[in-house]
Design a protein around this motif. Sequence first.
Motif, PDB file in Angstrom:
ATOM      1  N   ARG A   1       0.807  -1.219   0.000  1.00 29.54           N
ATOM      2  CA  ARG A   1       0.000   0.000   0.000  1.00 29.54           C
ATOM      3  C   ARG A   1       0.843   1.273   0.000  1.00 29.54           C
ATOM      4  NH1 ARG A   1      -2.638  -3.219   3.728  1.00 29.54           N
ATOM      5  NH2 ARG A   1      -1.920  -1.953   5.445  1.00 29.54           N
ATOM      6  N   CYS A   2       1.804   1.325  -0.918  1.00 34.70           N
ATOM      7  CA  CYS A   2       2.658   2.511  -1.058  1.00 34.70           C
ATOM      8  C   CYS A   2       2.429   3.145  -2.425  1.00 34.70           C
ATOM      9  CB  CYS A   2       4.131   2.125  -0.920  1.00 34.70           C
ATOM     10  SG  CYS A   2       4.556   1.529   0.728  1.00 34.70           S
ATOM     11  N   THR A   3       2.701   4.429  -2.508  1.00 36.16           N
ATOM     12  CA  THR A   3       2.613   5.162  -3.769  1.00 36.16           C
ATOM     13  C   THR A   3       3.997   5.721  -4.094  1.00 36.16           C
ATOM     14  OG1 THR A   3       0.312   5.751  -3.363  1.00 36.16           O
ATOM     15  CG2 THR A   3       1.520   7.106  -4.960  1.00 36.16           C
ATOM     16  N   PHE A   4       4.448   5.476  -5.339  1.00 41.25           N
ATOM     17  CA  PHE A   4       5.735   5.962  -5.811  1.00 41.25           C
ATOM     18  C   PHE A   4       5.482   6.828  -7.039  1.00 41.25           C
ATOM     19  CE2 PHE A   4       6.455   1.969  -3.687  1.00 41.25           C
ATOM     20  CZ  PHE A   4       7.586   2.202  -2.917  1.00 41.25           C
ATOM     21  N   THR A   5       5.796   8.105  -6.953  1.00 43.33           N
ATOM     22  CA  THR A   5       5.554   9.033  -8.054  1.00 43.33           C
ATOM     23  C   THR A   5       6.735   9.992  -8.191  1.00 43.33           C
ATOM     24  OG1 THR A   5       3.190   8.946  -7.619  1.00 43.33           O
ATOM     25  CG2 THR A   5       3.941  10.743  -8.984  1.00 43.33           C
ATOM     26  N   ASN A   6       7.157  10.220  -9.443  1.00 45.55           N
ATOM     27  CA  ASN A   6       8.207  11.195  -9.761  1.00 45.55           C
ATOM     28  C   ASN A   6       9.511  10.971  -8.991  1.00 45.55           C
ATOM     29  OD1 ASN A   6       6.827  12.631 -11.750  1.00 45.55           O
ATOM     30  ND2 ASN A   6       5.684  13.737 -10.191  1.00 45.55           N
ATOM     31  N   ASN A   7       9.920   9.721  -8.861  1.00 43.69           N
ATOM     32  CA  ASN A   7      11.197   9.411  -8.223  1.00 43.69           C
ATOM     33  C   ASN A   7      12.303   9.436  -9.263  1.00 43.69           C
ATOM     34  OD1 ASN A   7      10.470   8.580  -5.355  1.00 43.69           O
ATOM     35  ND2 ASN A   7       9.018   7.445  -6.608  1.00 43.69           N
TER      36      ASN A   7
ATOM     37  N   ALA B   1       4.606   8.454 -12.820  1.00 46.39           N
ATOM     38  CA  ALA B   1       5.708   8.969 -13.639  1.00 46.39           C
ATOM     39  C   ALA B   1       6.985   9.055 -12.824  1.00 46.39           C
ATOM     40  CB  ALA B   1       5.338  10.349 -14.168  1.00 46.39           C
ATOM     41  N   GLY B   2       8.092   8.799 -13.475  1.00 49.69           N
ATOM     42  CA  GLY B   2       9.373   8.904 -12.789  1.00 49.69           C
ATOM     43  C   GLY B   2      10.429   8.108 -13.518  1.00 49.69           C
TER      44      GLY B   2
ATOM     45  N   CYS C   1      -1.292  -4.099  -8.164  1.00 49.29           N
ATOM     46  CA  CYS C   1      -0.586  -2.825  -8.315  1.00 49.29           C
ATOM     47  C   CYS C   1      -1.008  -2.135  -9.610  1.00 49.29           C
ATOM     48  CB  CYS C   1       0.925  -3.055  -8.339  1.00 49.29           C
ATOM     49  SG  CYS C   1       1.579  -3.636  -6.763  1.00 49.29           S
ATOM     50  N   GLU C   2      -0.836  -0.827  -9.641  1.00 48.52           N
ATOM     51  CA  GLU C   2      -1.099  -0.061 -10.855  1.00 48.52           C
ATOM     52  C   GLU C   2       0.154   0.709 -11.248  1.00 48.52           C
ATOM     53  OE1 GLU C   2      -3.709   3.748 -11.930  1.00 48.52           O
ATOM     54  OE2 GLU C   2      -4.902   1.924 -11.576  1.00 48.52           O
ATOM     55  N   PHE C   3       0.500   0.608 -12.532  1.00 49.33           N
ATOM     56  CA  PHE C   3       1.630   1.324 -13.108  1.00 49.33           C
ATOM     57  C   PHE C   3       1.065   2.263 -14.161  1.00 49.33           C
ATOM     58  CE2 PHE C   3       3.207  -2.576 -11.405  1.00 49.33           C
ATOM     59  CZ  PHE C   3       4.471  -2.298 -10.941  1.00 49.33           C
ATOM     60  N   SER C   4       1.237   3.551 -13.965  1.00 47.90           N
ATOM     61  CA  SER C   4       0.638   4.528 -14.863  1.00 47.90           C
ATOM     62  C   SER C   4       1.645   5.616 -15.226  1.00 47.90           C
ATOM     63  CB  SER C   4      -0.582   5.156 -14.176  1.00 47.90           C
ATOM     64  OG  SER C   4      -1.148   6.139 -14.993  1.00 47.90           O
TER      65      SER C   4
END
Length: 173
Positions: free
Chosen positions: A16-22, A53-54, A74-77
């Motif tokens: 349950r983590c969100t990874f964005t613009n890394n 995105a990242g 999971c979702e990859f967008s």
Amino acid sequence: SGGGLELDYVSATVERCTFTNNTAWNTGYAIAGHGSATSPVNAVTVLSCQFGAGGYSVPALNITNAAKVEVVSCEFSRCRFGAMELNAEDTTIKDCRFILNNGRGDGYGVVDILSAKATIQRCAAFENVGGQSVFFIKADDAFLSDCLLVDNNLRTGYLGALGVGSAVQMAGF
């Protein structure tokens, strides 16, 4: 190097983590996990996470030299250089969505799997752009079932939405 989370030589569950613009100076995976041929990672499990995105020139999720990798719900967008690249003895991807991702250059696809055993079930891929394929699977034992591939495109057109470098059992497409 991981722009978000680096898991070298450890087993882990990420939930349950969100990874964005890394980003990172040279790479920028959202999650990177690396073992070696003599010291593989035992298991990496990624549950109910979102990847946006990242990345600099790499997929959002990169796991190499692992005994087991599971990616579930999971979702990859909008990942700019692919959603995932997995190199494990046993890889499972279930109930995931891949939306508007872009594969690396003329390389393989949005999802690259190199495993002895690979299982992909109940996944959906919409409007992704891959180099040679959207999903590229090279496994000694591969099984795909109940997946949906819609409006995906290729830059080079070599393999199609599903590129397979091994024998694959398919059901429910």
